[in-house]
Design an enzyme around this catalytic site. Structure first.
Site, short mmCIF file in Angstrom:
data_model
loop_
_atom_site.label_atom_id
_atom_site.label_comp_id
_atom_site.label_asym_id
_atom_site.label_seq_id
_atom_site.Cartn_x
_atom_site.Cartn_y
_atom_site.Cartn_z
CD1 TRP A 174 32.46 25.69 45.62
CD2 TRP A 174 32.57 24.33 47.40
NE1 TRP A 174 33.02 24.51 45.21
CE2 TRP A 174 33.10 23.67 46.28
CE3 TRP A 174 32.55 23.66 48.62
CZ2 TRP A 174 33.60 22.35 46.35
CZ3 TRP A 174 33.04 22.38 48.69
CH2 TRP A 174 33.56 21.73 47.58
CB ALA A 210 39.62 19.06 39.30
CG ASP A 211 34.39 22.30 42.57
OD1 ASP A 211 33.55 21.40 42.54
OD2 ASP A 211 34.10 23.51 42.70
CB ILE A 212 34.12 24.73 37.65
CG1 ILE A 212 34.65 23.80 36.56
CG2 ILE A 212 33.82 26.11 37.06
CD1 ILE A 212 33.65 23.50 35.46
N GLY A 213 33.92 25.62 40.75
CA GLY A 213 33.51 26.61 41.73
C GLY A 213 34.69 27.11 42.55
#
Length: 288
Positions: free
Chosen positions: A284, A242-245
């Site tokens: 990331w 779910a992390d946008i990065g």
């Protein structure tokens, strides 16, 4: 005053560590001197330990020093955990070389997963960082620590749950916390003080058990629990889809026209296990 020389299994790129830590305005570091000041509590008293790199990526050596002699063994354990000096990065890199992440791992060779300096601070950061952009998240966290923590020779010591459990919601609202976020921070701190949530006991539990414990707490969802597992405990096989990065990094890596679906991300990541946390870290890094 004590000082201890620590040799770490290569590769280990401390300059990459400093580069990443420098994003956080609270951390006291010196890029030229290659030092990081690490604050923590020992016997309920705040102390600061200095970590200085004197080696290279292929011959990583550190000097760890502090003022409190009785704290030396505990401090060495803490910094070893925080900087993940006991993790075999060479084995992890070898695992990724036959995968689609090969180029990223070669570019960022020896980059470790560095943890937050304290599990309580990590949990507070996870809550504070929810649903805000990274720049404002760092700003809010800095206000939180500088308002309720302490400063020792230029190094900020995070506040304790005992302090935060006694403040009012309005105290955080004045720092531009939303009402809900303020409630979550204070109420979670109260659970820790009451003993209903014992953070250091979580180290002994599985990822699933920890997640189950945390998501029962109001204001903590799966994203927050996963980030806590990553940045407080250093668990190695987490992939916060779910992390946008992470989504943006995968979109860039595979040259997708739009952000990947969870099904696509799951398919891409199968070959990355059991080191999904390092896949996350290096993805990331690829867009920072």
């Amino acid at each position: 005053m004590w000082e201890k020389r620590v040799e770490v299994r290569p590769p280990y790129n401390f300059d990459r560590v400093i580069e990443r830590l420098s994003l956080d305005p609270l951390i006291n570091l010196d890029e030229k001197e290659r030092t990081v000041k690490v604050p923590f509590y020992f016997n309920q008293e705040p102390i600061v330990v200095t970590v200085k790199a004197i080696g290279t990526t292929d011959l990583p050596v550190f000097l760890v020093s502090g003022e409190v002699d009785d704290a030396m063994e505990y401090a060495l354990q803490r910094v070893t955990h925080i900087f993940q000096w006991n993790v075999p990065l060479e084995e992890i890199q070898t695992h990724f070389l036959p995968t689609d992440l090969r180029a990223i791992f070669l570019e960022h060779r020896g980059t470790p997963l560095v943890l937050d300096f304290d599990p309580y601070l990590s949990l507070m950061k996870c809550i504070i960082h929810q649903q805000v952009n990274m720049s404002f998240a760092f700003t809010l966290t800095a206000r939180f620590v500088k308002t309720f923590g302490k400063e020792i020779d230029g190094t900020w010591i995070y506040p304790t749950p005992e302090v935060i459990s006694k403040i009012a919601i309005q105290d955080l609202r004045e720092l531009q916390f939303s009402g809900r976020k303020a409630e979550y921070v204070i109420d979670t701190s109260k659970l820790i003080v009451e003993g209903s949530l014992e953070l250091f006991e979580l180290y002994k539990k599985s990822d699933e058990e920890i997640t189950e414990t945390l998501v029962k707490i109001r204001g903590i969802g799966h994203w927050t629990a996963q980030n806590f597992l990553l940045f407080a405990l250093g668990r190695q096989n987490l992939f916060p889809m779910a992390d946008i990065g992470i989504q943006n990094a995968i979109k860039k890596l595979y040259k997708l026209e739009k952000k990947p679906t969870y099904e696509q991300m799951e398919a891409y990541s199968r070959l990355w296990e059991p080191y999904l946390s390092y896949a996350s870290l290096y993805l990331w890094r690829s867009i920072e």
